[in-house]
Design an enzyme around this catalytic site. Sequence first.
Site, PDB file in Angstrom:
ATOM      1  N   LEU A  74      -8.343  -0.227  -7.277  1.00 53.36           N
ATOM      2  CA  LEU A  74      -8.747  -0.391  -5.871  1.00 53.36           C
ATOM      3  C   LEU A  74     -10.259  -0.305  -5.664  1.00 53.36           C
ATOM      4  O   LEU A  74     -10.738   0.280  -4.693  1.00 53.36           O
ATOM      5  CB  LEU A  74      -7.979   0.608  -4.985  1.00 53.36           C
ATOM      6  CG  LEU A  74      -6.462   0.381  -4.973  1.00 53.36           C
ATOM      7  CD1 LEU A  74      -5.722   1.558  -4.364  1.00 53.36           C
ATOM      8  CD2 LEU A  74      -6.077  -0.905  -4.225  1.00 53.36           C
ATOM      9  N   ASN A  99      -6.754  -5.896   4.374  1.00 53.38           N
ATOM     10  CA  ASN A  99      -5.900  -4.935   3.660  1.00 53.38           C
ATOM     11  C   ASN A  99      -6.637  -3.604   3.553  1.00 53.38           C
ATOM     12  O   ASN A  99      -7.810  -3.564   3.195  1.00 53.38           O
ATOM     13  CB  ASN A  99      -5.595  -5.518   2.272  1.00 53.38           C
ATOM     14  CG  ASN A  99      -4.679  -4.651   1.440  1.00 53.38           C
ATOM     15  OD1 ASN A  99      -5.070  -3.590   0.971  1.00 53.38           O
ATOM     16  ND2 ASN A  99      -3.462  -5.110   1.220  1.00 53.38           N
ATOM     17  N   ASN A 127      -1.668  -1.062   2.798  1.00 49.60           N
ATOM     18  CA  ASN A 127      -1.143  -0.906   1.438  1.00 49.60           C
ATOM     19  C   ASN A 127      -0.798   0.569   1.215  1.00 49.60           C
ATOM     20  O   ASN A 127      -1.690   1.412   1.169  1.00 49.60           O
ATOM     21  CB  ASN A 127      -2.213  -1.372   0.436  1.00 49.60           C
ATOM     22  CG  ASN A 127      -1.791  -1.169  -1.008  1.00 49.60           C
ATOM     23  OD1 ASN A 127      -0.629  -0.879  -1.285  1.00 49.60           O
ATOM     24  ND2 ASN A 127      -2.729  -1.329  -1.922  1.00 49.60           N
ATOM     25  N   CYS A 130      -0.536   3.630  -3.104  1.00 53.93           N
ATOM     26  CA  CYS A 130      -1.697   4.300  -3.693  1.00 53.93           C
ATOM     27  C   CYS A 130      -1.531   5.813  -3.544  1.00 53.93           C
ATOM     28  O   CYS A 130      -0.751   6.292  -2.719  1.00 53.93           O
ATOM     29  CB  CYS A 130      -2.985   3.805  -3.064  1.00 53.93           C
ATOM     30  SG  CYS A 130      -2.895   3.593  -1.331  1.00 53.93           S
ATOM     31  N   ASN A 192       4.650  -5.595  -3.794  1.00 52.84           N
ATOM     32  CA  ASN A 192       3.346  -5.449  -4.434  1.00 52.84           C
ATOM     33  C   ASN A 192       3.547  -5.635  -5.941  1.00 52.84           C
ATOM     34  O   ASN A 192       4.650  -5.984  -6.374  1.00 52.84           O
ATOM     35  CB  ASN A 192       2.790  -4.054  -4.097  1.00 52.84           C
ATOM     36  CG  ASN A 192       1.277  -4.008  -4.081  1.00 52.84           C
ATOM     37  OD1 ASN A 192       0.619  -4.622  -4.924  1.00 52.84           O
ATOM     38  ND2 ASN A 192       0.705  -3.271  -3.138  1.00 52.84           N
ATOM     39  N   GLY A 267      -1.111 -15.071  -4.996  1.00 52.20           N
ATOM     40  CA  GLY A 267      -2.160 -14.219  -5.542  1.00 52.20           C
ATOM     41  C   GLY A 267      -2.642 -14.678  -6.889  1.00 52.20           C
ATOM     42  O   GLY A 267      -3.592 -15.442  -7.016  1.00 52.20           O
TER      43      GLY A 267
END
Length: 306
Positions: A74, A99, A127, A130, A192, A267
Amino acid sequence: MSADLTVDLGFVTLSNPVILASGTAGHADELAPYMDLSIPGAIITKGISLRPRTGNPAPRIWETSSGLINSIGLENPGIDVFLRSLPSLVSKASVVGVNIFGETVSEYADLARRLNEVDGISFIEVNVSCPNVEKGGEHFGHNPDLVREITHLCRQAAPSKGIVVKVPPIIGGMDVCEAALDSGADAITVSNTIPAADVDLSSGRMVPGTAGRGGLSGPAVFPITVNAVRQVRQAFPGAKILASGGAAGSKDVLKLIMAGADAVQIGTVTFLDPAAGERIVGELPELVERLGIDSMSAARGSAIPA
Ligand SMILES: Cc1cc2nc3c(=O)[nH]c(=O)nc-3n(C[C@H](O)[C@H](O)[C@H](O)COP(=O)(O)O)c2cc1C
Protein backbone atom coordinates in the site's frame (compact mmCIF):
# COMPACT_ATOMS: atom_id res chain seq x y z
CA MET A 1 -30.02 0.22 -32.74
CA SER A 2 -26.90 -0.25 -30.61
CA ALA A 3 -27.12 -1.75 -27.13
CA ASP A 4 -27.40 0.45 -24.05
CA LEU A 5 -24.08 0.13 -22.20
CA THR A 6 -24.94 2.58 -19.42
CA VAL A 7 -24.90 1.43 -15.80
CA ASP A 8 -26.93 3.13 -13.08
CA LEU A 9 -25.15 2.71 -9.75
CA GLY A 10 -27.60 4.96 -7.90
CA PHE A 11 -25.00 7.54 -6.85
CA VAL A 12 -23.71 7.90 -10.44
CA THR A 13 -24.52 6.67 -13.95
CA LEU A 14 -21.58 5.23 -15.89
CA SER A 15 -21.42 5.44 -19.72
CA ASN A 16 -20.29 1.78 -19.74
CA PRO A 17 -19.50 -0.97 -17.18
CA VAL A 18 -15.67 -0.92 -17.45
CA ILE A 19 -13.81 0.58 -14.46
CA LEU A 20 -10.03 0.83 -14.09
CA ALA A 21 -9.18 -0.88 -10.77
CA SER A 22 -7.34 0.67 -7.86
CA GLY A 23 -3.58 0.20 -7.83
CA THR A 24 -3.30 -0.54 -11.52
CA ALA A 25 -4.24 2.85 -12.99
CA GLY A 26 -1.98 5.14 -10.95
CA HIS A 27 -2.69 7.92 -8.47
CA ALA A 28 -3.56 10.46 -11.16
CA ASP A 29 -3.40 10.60 -14.96
CA GLU A 30 -0.37 8.27 -15.47
CA LEU A 31 -2.24 6.25 -18.14
CA ALA A 32 -3.06 9.36 -20.22
CA PRO A 33 -0.19 8.80 -22.73
CA TYR A 34 -1.66 5.40 -23.59
CA MET A 35 -5.41 5.92 -23.76
CA ASP A 36 -8.29 8.38 -23.64
CA LEU A 37 -9.12 8.38 -19.93
CA SER A 38 -12.70 9.54 -20.58
CA ILE A 39 -13.56 6.22 -22.26
CA PRO A 40 -13.80 3.80 -19.29
CA GLY A 41 -16.99 4.17 -17.25
CA ALA A 42 -14.84 5.16 -14.24
CA ILE A 43 -11.29 5.20 -12.92
CA ILE A 44 -10.37 4.31 -9.33
CA THR A 45 -7.10 5.71 -8.01
CA LYS A 46 -4.50 3.71 -6.07
CA GLY A 47 -5.14 3.32 -2.32
CA ILE A 48 -4.44 6.47 -0.34
CA SER A 49 -3.82 6.89 3.40
CA LEU A 50 -3.60 9.91 5.69
CA ARG A 51 0.19 9.80 5.85
CA PRO A 52 2.69 8.72 3.14
CA ARG A 53 3.74 5.05 3.16
CA THR A 54 6.89 3.63 1.60
CA GLY A 55 5.40 0.15 1.17
CA ASN A 56 7.37 -3.10 1.23
CA PRO A 57 10.95 -3.56 0.01
CA ALA A 58 11.46 -4.84 -3.57
CA PRO A 59 10.91 -7.27 -5.23
CA ARG A 60 7.19 -6.69 -4.74
CA ILE A 61 5.71 -8.36 -7.83
CA TRP A 62 6.07 -12.02 -8.77
CA GLU A 63 4.76 -13.37 -12.06
CA THR A 64 3.02 -16.75 -12.11
CA SER A 65 1.78 -18.78 -15.08
CA SER A 66 -1.60 -17.03 -15.00
CA GLY A 67 -1.38 -13.96 -12.81
CA LEU A 68 0.66 -11.73 -10.54
CA ILE A 69 1.38 -11.97 -6.84
CA ASN A 70 1.98 -8.51 -5.40
CA SER A 71 3.16 -7.32 -2.02
CA ILE A 72 3.30 -3.59 -2.70
CA GLY A 73 2.38 -2.84 0.92
CA LEU A 74 0.00 0.00 0.00
CA GLU A 75 2.76 2.45 -0.91
CA ASN A 76 1.33 5.93 -1.48
CA PRO A 77 2.28 9.60 -1.10
CA GLY A 78 -0.44 10.42 1.49
CA ILE A 79 -3.64 12.41 1.00
CA ASP A 80 -2.07 15.89 0.84
CA VAL A 81 0.25 15.12 -2.08
CA PHE A 82 -2.46 13.00 -3.73
CA LEU A 83 -4.99 15.84 -3.72
CA ARG A 84 -2.52 18.13 -5.51
CA SER A 85 -2.24 15.73 -8.47
CA LEU A 86 -5.92 14.77 -8.61
CA PRO A 87 -7.32 17.73 -10.67
CA SER A 88 -5.45 16.53 -13.75
CA LEU A 89 -7.23 13.16 -13.59
CA VAL A 90 -10.59 14.77 -12.81
CA SER A 91 -10.26 16.92 -15.96
CA LYS A 92 -9.70 13.83 -18.15
CA ALA A 93 -11.82 10.99 -16.67
CA SER A 94 -15.59 10.73 -16.94
CA VAL A 95 -16.05 9.43 -13.37
CA VAL A 96 -13.41 9.25 -10.61
CA GLY A 97 -13.44 7.04 -7.53
CA VAL A 98 -10.79 7.34 -4.82
CA ASN A 99 -9.64 4.22 -2.97
CA ILE A 100 -8.77 4.72 0.70
CA PHE A 101 -7.43 2.66 3.59
CA GLY A 102 -6.66 3.44 7.22
CA GLU A 103 -4.41 2.01 9.88
CA THR A 104 -7.16 2.70 12.43
CA VAL A 105 -10.94 2.98 12.17
CA SER A 106 -10.83 6.73 12.75
CA GLU A 107 -8.35 7.22 9.89
CA TYR A 108 -10.97 5.92 7.44
CA ALA A 109 -13.42 8.55 8.67
CA ASP A 110 -10.78 11.31 8.48
CA LEU A 111 -9.99 10.39 4.88
CA ALA A 112 -13.67 10.27 3.91
CA ARG A 113 -14.21 13.71 5.51
CA ARG A 114 -11.33 15.21 3.53
CA LEU A 115 -12.58 13.70 0.25
CA ASN A 116 -16.16 14.82 0.83
CA GLU A 117 -14.97 18.40 0.26
CA VAL A 118 -13.21 17.64 -3.05
CA ASP A 119 -15.02 18.41 -6.32
CA GLY A 120 -14.80 15.91 -9.16
CA ILE A 121 -14.76 12.77 -7.00
CA SER A 122 -17.89 10.72 -7.49
CA PHE A 123 -17.28 7.94 -4.98
CA ILE A 124 -14.94 6.62 -2.31
CA GLU A 125 -13.88 2.97 -2.51
CA VAL A 126 -13.11 1.78 1.01
CA ASN A 127 -10.46 -0.96 1.06
CA VAL A 128 -10.88 -2.98 4.26
CA SER A 129 -8.22 -5.57 3.33
CA CYS A 130 -5.49 -4.07 5.46
CA PRO A 131 -4.14 -4.44 9.00
CA ASN A 132 -5.63 -2.68 12.02
CA VAL A 133 -2.58 -1.40 13.91
CA GLU A 134 -4.65 -0.93 17.09
CA LYS A 135 -5.57 -4.65 17.15
CA GLY A 136 -2.25 -6.39 16.48
CA GLY A 137 -2.56 -6.28 12.71
CA GLU A 138 -5.87 -8.16 12.39
CA HIS A 139 -7.39 -7.37 8.98
CA PHE A 140 -10.38 -5.02 9.28
CA GLY A 141 -12.09 -6.97 6.52
CA HIS A 142 -12.08 -10.19 8.54
CA ASN A 143 -14.21 -8.65 11.25
CA PRO A 144 -17.82 -7.77 10.28
CA ASP A 145 -18.21 -5.48 13.31
CA LEU A 146 -15.25 -3.36 12.21
CA VAL A 147 -16.51 -3.30 8.61
CA ARG A 148 -19.87 -2.09 9.91
CA GLU A 149 -18.20 0.63 11.96
CA ILE A 150 -15.90 1.77 9.14
CA THR A 151 -18.74 1.88 6.61
CA HIS A 152 -21.01 3.78 8.96
CA LEU A 153 -18.30 6.35 9.79
CA CYS A 154 -17.41 6.88 6.11
CA ARG A 155 -21.08 7.22 5.21
CA GLN A 156 -21.52 9.93 7.84
CA ALA A 157 -18.26 11.69 6.97
CA ALA A 158 -18.91 11.83 3.22
CA PRO A 159 -22.62 12.44 2.61
CA SER A 160 -22.00 13.89 -0.86
CA LYS A 161 -20.05 10.88 -2.22
CA GLY A 162 -20.96 7.32 -3.09
CA ILE A 163 -19.51 4.82 -0.61
CA VAL A 164 -18.25 1.56 -2.15
CA VAL A 165 -16.81 -1.03 0.24
CA LYS A 166 -14.21 -3.33 -1.31
CA VAL A 167 -14.57 -6.62 0.53
CA PRO A 168 -11.86 -9.30 0.93
CA PRO A 169 -12.18 -12.58 -1.02
CA ILE A 170 -15.51 -14.28 -0.28
CA ILE A 171 -14.53 -17.46 1.52
CA GLY A 172 -17.32 -18.84 3.62
CA GLY A 173 -20.14 -16.55 4.68
CA MET A 174 -21.60 -13.28 3.52
CA ASP A 175 -21.36 -11.50 6.88
CA VAL A 176 -18.80 -8.90 5.73
CA CYS A 177 -20.89 -7.99 2.65
CA GLU A 178 -23.99 -7.82 4.82
CA ALA A 179 -22.21 -5.59 7.35
CA ALA A 180 -21.20 -3.13 4.60
CA LEU A 181 -24.57 -3.05 2.88
CA ASP A 182 -26.50 -2.73 6.16
CA SER A 183 -24.46 0.20 7.39
CA GLY A 184 -24.69 2.56 4.45
CA ALA A 185 -22.57 1.26 1.56
CA ASP A 186 -24.05 2.24 -1.83
CA ALA A 187 -22.19 -0.64 -3.49
CA ILE A 188 -19.61 -3.31 -2.79
CA THR A 189 -16.57 -4.37 -4.78
CA VAL A 190 -16.24 -8.16 -4.97
CA SER A 191 -13.46 -8.63 -4.26
CA ASN A 192 -9.69 -8.05 -3.89
CA THR A 193 -6.49 -10.02 -4.49
CA ILE A 194 -6.37 -13.55 -3.04
CA PRO A 195 -3.63 -14.57 -0.55
CA ALA A 196 -0.92 -16.48 -2.43
CA ALA A 197 2.78 -17.31 -2.52
CA ASP A 198 5.39 -19.05 -4.66
CA VAL A 199 8.93 -20.38 -4.18
CA ASP A 200 11.87 -18.83 -6.06
CA LEU A 201 14.13 -21.80 -6.81
CA SER A 202 17.11 -19.52 -7.53
CA SER A 203 17.07 -18.10 -3.98
CA GLY A 204 15.35 -21.02 -2.26
CA ARG A 205 12.92 -18.54 -0.66
CA MET A 206 9.21 -17.91 -0.59
CA VAL A 207 8.17 -14.92 -2.72
CA PRO A 208 7.26 -12.14 -3.17
CA GLY A 209 8.67 -9.67 -0.68
CA THR A 210 10.40 -10.22 2.61
CA ALA A 211 7.30 -11.93 4.03
CA GLY A 212 7.26 -14.39 1.14
CA ARG A 213 3.61 -13.92 0.28
CA GLY A 214 1.23 -11.48 -1.36
CA GLY A 215 -2.07 -11.14 -3.21
CA LEU A 216 -2.86 -12.97 -6.45
CA SER A 217 -4.59 -11.17 -9.33
CA GLY A 218 -5.08 -11.68 -13.05
CA PRO A 219 -6.62 -14.54 -15.10
CA ALA A 220 -5.94 -17.12 -12.34
CA VAL A 221 -8.60 -15.56 -10.12
CA PHE A 222 -11.26 -14.93 -12.78
CA PRO A 223 -13.41 -18.07 -12.14
CA ILE A 224 -13.23 -17.40 -8.39
CA THR A 225 -14.58 -13.90 -9.01
CA VAL A 226 -17.39 -15.22 -11.21
CA ASN A 227 -18.50 -17.55 -8.41
CA ALA A 228 -18.15 -14.90 -5.69
CA VAL A 229 -20.20 -12.36 -7.66
CA ARG A 230 -22.89 -14.96 -8.23
CA GLN A 231 -23.01 -15.77 -4.51
CA VAL A 232 -23.27 -12.11 -3.53
CA ARG A 233 -25.95 -11.38 -6.15
CA GLN A 234 -28.01 -14.33 -4.92
CA ALA A 235 -27.66 -13.27 -1.29
CA PHE A 236 -28.36 -9.56 -1.98
CA PRO A 237 -30.58 -9.25 -5.07
CA GLY A 238 -30.88 -5.46 -4.78
CA ALA A 239 -27.19 -4.67 -4.11
CA LYS A 240 -24.95 -2.74 -6.50
CA ILE A 241 -21.92 -4.94 -7.20
CA LEU A 242 -18.61 -4.01 -8.81
CA ALA A 243 -16.71 -7.16 -9.79
CA SER A 244 -12.92 -7.17 -9.42
CA GLY A 245 -10.65 -10.10 -10.19
CA GLY A 246 -9.19 -11.42 -13.40
CA ALA A 247 -11.19 -9.71 -16.13
CA ALA A 248 -8.92 -9.26 -19.15
CA GLY A 249 -11.26 -8.66 -22.08
CA SER A 250 -14.78 -7.71 -23.14
CA LYS A 251 -15.97 -11.34 -22.86
CA ASP A 252 -14.83 -11.49 -19.24
CA VAL A 253 -16.62 -8.20 -18.50
CA LEU A 254 -19.84 -9.54 -19.95
CA LYS A 255 -19.52 -12.89 -18.13
CA LEU A 256 -19.18 -11.11 -14.78
CA ILE A 257 -22.26 -9.00 -15.54
CA MET A 258 -24.20 -12.13 -16.49
CA ALA A 259 -23.03 -13.64 -13.17
CA GLY A 260 -24.58 -10.69 -11.34
CA ALA A 261 -22.24 -7.68 -11.42
CA ASP A 262 -23.41 -4.17 -12.28
CA ALA A 263 -19.96 -3.08 -13.45
CA VAL A 264 -16.53 -4.68 -13.76
CA GLN A 265 -13.10 -3.46 -12.75
CA ILE A 266 -10.04 -4.34 -14.79
CA GLY A 267 -6.63 -4.32 -13.12
CA THR A 268 -3.71 -6.61 -13.91
CA VAL A 269 -4.49 -6.65 -17.66
CA THR A 270 -3.46 -2.97 -17.70
CA PHE A 271 0.15 -4.03 -16.96
CA LEU A 272 0.15 -6.11 -20.17
CA ASP A 273 -1.76 -3.54 -22.22
CA PRO A 274 -1.91 -0.03 -20.77
CA ALA A 275 -4.71 0.82 -23.23
CA ALA A 276 -6.83 -2.17 -22.12
CA GLY A 277 -9.55 0.08 -20.70
CA GLU A 278 -10.12 1.75 -24.05
CA ARG A 279 -9.81 -1.50 -26.03
CA ILE A 280 -12.31 -3.40 -23.89
CA VAL A 281 -14.92 -0.63 -24.02
CA GLY A 282 -14.43 -0.52 -27.82
CA GLU A 283 -15.07 -4.28 -28.12
CA LEU A 284 -18.24 -4.36 -26.04
CA PRO A 285 -20.86 -3.00 -28.52
CA GLU A 286 -20.11 -5.66 -31.15
CA LEU A 287 -20.06 -8.45 -28.54
CA VAL A 288 -23.38 -7.55 -26.93
CA GLU A 289 -25.01 -7.03 -30.31
CA ARG A 290 -23.80 -10.45 -31.49
CA LEU A 291 -25.31 -12.03 -28.36
CA GLY A 292 -28.59 -10.14 -28.75
CA ILE A 293 -28.23 -8.25 -25.46
CA ASP A 294 -30.17 -4.97 -25.30
CA SER A 295 -28.79 -3.44 -22.13
CA MET A 296 -26.43 -4.06 -19.24
CA SER A 297 -29.35 -4.18 -16.82
CA ALA A 298 -30.98 -6.96 -18.91
CA ALA A 299 -27.74 -8.94 -18.89
CA ARG A 300 -27.11 -8.57 -15.16
CA GLY A 301 -27.44 -11.95 -13.46
CA SER A 302 -28.98 -13.53 -16.58
CA ALA A 303 -26.67 -16.59 -16.38
CA ILE A 304 -27.50 -17.49 -12.77
CA PRO A 305 -29.46 -20.76 -12.58
CA ALA A 306 -33.04 -20.27 -11.37
C1 LIG B 1 0.07 -3.95 -8.22
C2 LIG B 1 -1.31 -3.91 -7.61
C3 LIG B 1 -1.63 -2.90 -6.70
C4 LIG B 1 -2.91 -2.87 -6.12
N1 LIG B 1 -3.21 -1.87 -5.23
C5 LIG B 1 -4.46 -1.81 -4.69
C6 LIG B 1 -4.80 -0.75 -3.78
O1 LIG B 1 -4.00 0.16 -3.51
N2 LIG B 1 -6.05 -0.79 -3.22
C7 LIG B 1 -6.96 -1.77 -3.52
O2 LIG B 1 -8.08 -1.75 -2.98
N3 LIG B 1 -6.67 -2.76 -4.39
C8 LIG B 1 -5.45 -2.80 -4.99
N4 LIG B 1 -5.14 -3.80 -5.87
C9 LIG B 1 -6.16 -4.82 -6.20
C10 LIG B 1 -6.86 -4.49 -7.54
O3 LIG B 1 -7.57 -3.28 -7.49
C11 LIG B 1 -7.83 -5.63 -7.93
O4 LIG B 1 -8.86 -5.72 -6.96
C12 LIG B 1 -7.14 -6.98 -8.03
O5 LIG B 1 -5.88 -6.85 -8.67
C13 LIG B 1 -7.96 -8.03 -8.80
O6 LIG B 1 -8.29 -7.59 -10.09
P1 LIG B 1 -7.42 -7.92 -11.43
O7 LIG B 1 -7.25 -9.40 -11.49
O8 LIG B 1 -8.26 -7.35 -12.54
O9 LIG B 1 -6.11 -7.22 -11.28
C14 LIG B 1 -3.87 -3.85 -6.47
C15 LIG B 1 -3.53 -4.84 -7.39
C16 LIG B 1 -2.28 -4.89 -7.97
C17 LIG B 1 -1.96 -5.99 -8.97
